[in-house]
Scaffold this active site. Structure first.
Site, mmCIF file in Angstrom:
data_model
loop_
_atom_site.group_PDB
_atom_site.id
_atom_site.type_symbol
_atom_site.label_atom_id
_atom_site.label_comp_id
_atom_site.label_asym_id
_atom_site.label_seq_id
_atom_site.Cartn_x
_atom_site.Cartn_y
_atom_site.Cartn_z
ATOM 1 C CG HIS A 79 1.835 5.205 3.069
ATOM 2 N ND1 HIS A 79 0.965 4.198 2.715
ATOM 3 C CD2 HIS A 79 2.202 4.940 4.348
ATOM 4 C CE1 HIS A 79 0.804 3.369 3.732
ATOM 5 N NE2 HIS A 79 1.544 3.797 4.729
ATOM 6 C CB SER A 88 -5.267 12.034 1.328
ATOM 7 O OG SER A 88 -4.957 10.863 0.598
ATOM 8 C CG MET A 95 -4.223 4.053 -6.119
ATOM 9 S SD MET A 95 -3.689 2.812 -7.319
ATOM 10 C CE MET A 95 -4.678 1.388 -6.823
ATOM 11 C CB ALA A 129 -9.051 3.965 3.874
ATOM 12 C CG HIS A 144 1.025 5.239 10.080
ATOM 13 N ND1 HIS A 144 0.711 6.039 8.999
ATOM 14 C CD2 HIS A 144 1.485 4.086 9.569
ATOM 15 C CE1 HIS A 144 0.970 5.399 7.884
ATOM 16 N NE2 HIS A 144 1.433 4.196 8.206
ATOM 17 C CG HIS A 165 -2.859 4.114 9.792
ATOM 18 N ND1 HIS A 165 -3.966 3.300 9.874
ATOM 19 C CD2 HIS A 165 -1.969 3.453 9.011
ATOM 20 C CE1 HIS A 165 -3.747 2.203 9.175
ATOM 21 N NE2 HIS A 165 -2.551 2.260 8.649
ATOM 22 C CG ASN A 179 -0.213 0.026 2.540
ATOM 23 O OD1 ASN A 179 0.989 -0.205 2.592
ATOM 24 N ND2 ASN A 179 -0.937 0.286 3.607
#
Length: 480
Positions: free
Chosen positions: A241, A386, A382, A405, A330, A403, A209
């Site tokens: 990320h 955000s 995607m 979804a 996170h 942190h 991810n």
């Protein structure tokens, strides 16, 4: 030792965004789940709530075993789990409460241009440049090739060392959690296999991810806070990320094995072997904390290197700069002082898929942000939004919030149900440029595999954990 526990969990609704799991069995504290009624079944469906119960058994835990609105099943702790242990009362440290990707986190940079400057042909050129400059995938490939001596500096000095070597500017460090360096790192606690895995990956996204996304600020909810952070409506941003790559994964693997063997010596029993733990102030506990800090510094340097690669791509194709808004982890355990029953206690706070959200006035905040609270960066998926949030006074769960979804479908299931080629075509039709490494990788990270980010943020704010500052929408994504 490992004990078995029940397979179902009963929850009691305490408010619109808070549910309680009463103490029972070997639980030392209750469970608290921050979620809406709509999000709760998604957590229960993958047994994440059972993991909340299991965490409540850990020695020295205080307050509650907390779960964020994006909670889902993970290794040991649920992803979205928060727990603090009293280090003066046998409180433990558990690698399962940090995760394999130590200090995985999010970095947001703000561009000098608005989205109007990125006409379709310029966006395509920018995304092609980013696609070439950003190493990604499961193997080697890095922005910065370092030897063992330099890697030792990275493990102790983090993003600060990268900046000192010319990969960034001093302002970057002021906008990083811990100013880019987590203290207490000891490269001597990092095994040879971890070092080998880290040598060829400094400045890379990895897979899964992880992503680099070009975004635009769609909505500003708090003008003053957004302005202090350097954000305005229609502004182009870059969100990164990623974490500590193979180095962090190997550190977690090594120390879980060590703790699994050591638990009996400390008389510790857990309901799940993935919760292997030892007292935080034991030899094994201190060794893990020192190795974890080294991995966190690697992760911070990693995001710093990727920022510089993005800056070069923007300079060459768009002609504008990128200023760091904030960088926050996170997946981390930190030694922090909190008020418990009116007295200050030194706690080991585990945040696994949860973000620290410091309130306004906290001494750890940069001066220019002290009046607004810590920026909290929440990536969607995607094709979805955000968020930038901020910490609030009185926020629960040791100043923690969500942190991201949160998954609702496993990667295997998503890959079976989604066609990667079709997904990319659909996203491109929405004006979102996609640069991926494989069709399967895109399918695994399809938006339908995740919770609704808007609902997650609504529940986080409704629970009093944070407040909204801005909503960002994707223009293009480079996927790991």
């Amino acid at each position: 030792m490992v004990r078995t526990v029940e397979k179902t969990v009963e929850v009691v609704k305490e408010g619109p965004f808070r549910f309680r799991i009463d103490r029972h069995g070997d639980m030392r504290v209750p469970g608290v789940v921050f979620a809406s009624q709509a999000l709760l079944p998604e957590a229960a469906g993958d047994q994440a709530l059972l993991q909340v119960v299991n965490v409540a058994v850990l020695p020295g835990i205080v307050g509650a075993s907390y779960a964020m609105p994006d909670v889902h099943w993970g290794y040991g702790f649920p992803i979205g789990g928060v727990a603090a242990t009293d280090t003066a009362d046998g409180g433990v440290i558990s690698p399962g409460g940090v995760g394999f990707d130590i200090s995985c986190g999010v970095r947001l940079l703000a561009a000098g241009d608005d989205r109007d400057a990125l006409a379709p042909h310029r966006l395509r050129r920018l995304m092609d440049e980013l696609g070439m400059r950003i190493p990604r995938g499961a193997g080697r490939g890095a922005v910065w090739q370092v030897g063992r001596a330099e890697l030792g500096h990275v493990l102790t000095e983090g993003a600060r060392y990268a900046v000192e070597r010319g990969h960034g500017v001093a302002r970057d460090l002021r906008r990083c959690e811990d100013e880019g360096v987590l203290s207490g790192a000891d490269p001597g606690q990092v095994g040879d296999r971890s070092v080998e895995r880290g040598l060829g990956q400094l400045g890379s996204l990895g897979s899964g991810n992880h992503f680099l996304e070009v975004q635009a600020v769609e909505t500003v909810y708090d003008e003053a806070a957004a302005g202090a952070m350097g954000l305005r409506e229609r502004q182009v941003c870059v969100m990164i990320h990623c974490g500590s790559r193979g180095l962090g994964h190997q550190i977690c693997t090594d120390h879980v094995r060590t703790m699994d063997r050591a638990m009996a010596r400390y008389g510790i029993e857990v309901p799940d072997r993935q919760l292997a733990c030892v007292p935080a102030d034991s030899d094994e506990g201190r060794a893990y904390l020192a190795a974890m800090a080294a991995a966190a510094n690697y992760a911070r340097a990693n995001r710093q290197l990727l920022s510089e690669a993005a800056r070069r791509a923007f300079a060459d194709t768009v002609g504008c700069g990128l200023d760091l808004v904030y960088d926050i982890s996170h997946n981390l355990a930190k030694l922090e002082t909190h008020q418990v029953a009116g007295a200050p206690l030194r706690l080991c706070v585990h945040r696994k898929g949860a973000t620290r959200a410091l309130p306004a006035g906290h001494p750890d905040l940069p001066r220019e942000l002290a009046g607004f609270g810590q920026p909290v960066l929440i990536p969607g998926t995607m094709g979805t939004a955000s968020y930038v949030l901020a910490g609030v006074p009185g926020g629960g769960a040791w100043h923690s919030t969500c942190h991201g979804a949160g998954r609702v479908r496993s990667r295997h299931r998503a890959a079976r149900e989604v066609d990667g080629r079709r997904l990319r075509s659909e996203l491109e039709a929405q004006g979102i440029a996609v640069r991926g490494t494989s069709w399967r990788g895109l399918a695994e990270e399809a938006p339908m595999a995740y919770k609704d980010i808007d609902r997650v943020v609504e529940a986080s704010e409704g629970a009093g954990l944070c407040r909204k500052v801005a909503r960002l929408v994707p223009l293009g994504v480079v996927k790991g």
